[in-house]
Structure formats: C-alpha cells, structure tokens
Write a protein that holds these residues in place. Structure first.
Motif, PDB file in Angstrom:
ATOM      1  N   LYS A  57       0.813  -1.215   0.000  1.00 50.04           N
ATOM      2  CA  LYS A  57       0.000   0.000   0.000  1.00 50.04           C
ATOM      3  C   LYS A  57       0.848   1.267   0.000  1.00 50.04           C
ATOM      4  O   LYS A  57       0.360   2.333  -0.327  1.00 50.04           O
ATOM      5  CB  LYS A  57      -0.928   0.005   1.213  1.00 50.04           C
ATOM      6  N   ARG A  58       2.117   1.158   0.360  1.00 50.65           N
ATOM      7  CA  ARG A  58       2.985   2.328   0.449  1.00 50.65           C
ATOM      8  C   ARG A  58       3.918   2.483  -0.750  1.00 50.65           C
ATOM      9  O   ARG A  58       4.723   3.409  -0.776  1.00 50.65           O
ATOM     10  CB  ARG A  58       3.811   2.254   1.733  1.00 50.65           C
ATOM     11  N   LEU A  59       3.802   1.609  -1.731  1.00 48.65           N
ATOM     12  CA  LEU A  59       4.682   1.671  -2.900  1.00 48.65           C
ATOM     13  C   LEU A  59       4.251   2.779  -3.857  1.00 48.65           C
ATOM     14  O   LEU A  59       3.075   2.940  -4.150  1.00 48.65           O
ATOM     15  CB  LEU A  59       4.688   0.328  -3.633  1.00 48.65           C
ATOM     16  N   VAL A  60       5.232   3.535  -4.339  1.00 49.25           N
ATOM     17  CA  VAL A  60       4.994   4.651  -5.256  1.00 49.25           C
ATOM     18  C   VAL A  60       5.958   4.515  -6.434  1.00 49.25           C
ATOM     19  O   VAL A  60       7.099   4.094  -6.262  1.00 49.25           O
ATOM     20  CB  VAL A  60       5.237   5.998  -4.532  1.00 49.25           C
ATOM     21  N   VAL A  61       5.480   4.851  -7.630  1.00 53.56           N
ATOM     22  CA  VAL A  61       6.347   4.839  -8.803  1.00 53.56           C
ATOM     23  C   VAL A  61       7.286   6.038  -8.681  1.00 53.56           C
ATOM     24  O   VAL A  61       6.873   7.178  -8.829  1.00 53.56           O
ATOM     25  CB  VAL A  61       5.533   4.914 -10.110  1.00 53.56           C
ATOM     26  N   GLY A  62       8.550   5.757  -8.410  1.00 53.75           N
ATOM     27  CA  GLY A  62       9.514   6.830  -8.190  1.00 53.75           C
ATOM     28  C   GLY A  62      10.121   7.337  -9.479  1.00 53.75           C
ATOM     29  O   GLY A  62      10.229   8.532  -9.713  1.00 53.75           O
ATOM     30  N   ARG A  63      10.519   6.429 -10.342  1.00 52.04           N
ATOM     31  CA  ARG A  63      11.106   6.833 -11.611  1.00 52.04           C
ATOM     32  C   ARG A  63      10.828   5.749 -12.628  1.00 52.04           C
ATOM     33  O   ARG A  63      10.637   4.591 -12.298  1.00 52.04           O
ATOM     34  CB  ARG A  63      12.599   7.100 -11.496  1.00 52.04           C
ATOM     35  N   CYS A  64      10.812   6.164 -13.861  1.00 56.38           N
ATOM     36  CA  CYS A  64      10.528   5.247 -14.958  1.00 56.38           C
ATOM     37  C   CYS A  64      11.305   5.735 -16.169  1.00 56.38           C
ATOM     38  O   CYS A  64      10.736   6.272 -17.111  1.00 56.38           O
ATOM     39  CB  CYS A  64       9.022   5.226 -15.211  1.00 56.38           C
ATOM     40  N   PRO A  65      12.622   5.602 -16.146  1.00 55.85           N
ATOM     41  CA  PRO A  65      13.431   6.144 -17.252  1.00 55.85           C
ATOM     42  C   PRO A  65      13.322   5.298 -18.517  1.00 55.85           C
ATOM     43  O   PRO A  65      13.172   4.086 -18.454  1.00 55.85           O
ATOM     44  CB  PRO A  65      14.841   6.102 -16.691  1.00 55.85           C
TER      45      PRO A  65
END
Length: 75
Positions: A57-65
């Motif tokens: 529930k706490r996972l966030v997409v931080g980067r997607c290069p």
C-alpha cells in the motif's frame, strides 16, 4: 521496437502515483504499449513485496526512465 518518446509520455503519466493507481491508469490507457509499462510496474511491485518485504500500500512509482527502446521501472 518501441519509440522512446511514446513510452516517456506514458511514464510521465504514472510517475509519482501509487503503484495501484498507476496500474489502473495504464489499464485504462488506449496506448498500445501501456501494457509494457504495466507489466514492468507489476514485476517491480512483486519483487518489492517478495524480496524486500515492503508494504504494497505504500509503494509509489519513483522513476521510470526510458534510455533507449527498452523500459526499466523502479519503485
């Protein structure tokens, strides 16, 4: 091959969102290659939960290069 510009547009759409919200946004996208990023985020989510015992529930997409014609996502 996938055009990096098109993948970058989809990555900008989900960057900063929670993983669940990002997956919903990509499922509803009409872009053909949205599933590529969806699968990448799903695999990163599974790895984070199973390998590092993180709270889903706490996972966030931080980067997607998108450096070339392949996709690498991280949480």
């Amino acid at each position: 091959p996938i055009a990096p510009q098109k993948l970058n547009d989809m990555c900008r759409l989900v960057r900063g969102l929670s993983v669940d919200e990002a997956m919903v946004q990509l499922q509803l996208s009409r872009k053909k290659k949205a599933w590529t990023i969806h699968n990448c985020i799903r695999n990163a989510r599974t790895a984070a939960i199973n390998n590092f015992h993180m709270d889903p529930k706490r996972l966030v997409v931080g980067r997607c290069p998108v450096p070339s014609s392949w996709v690498k996502c991280s949480l």
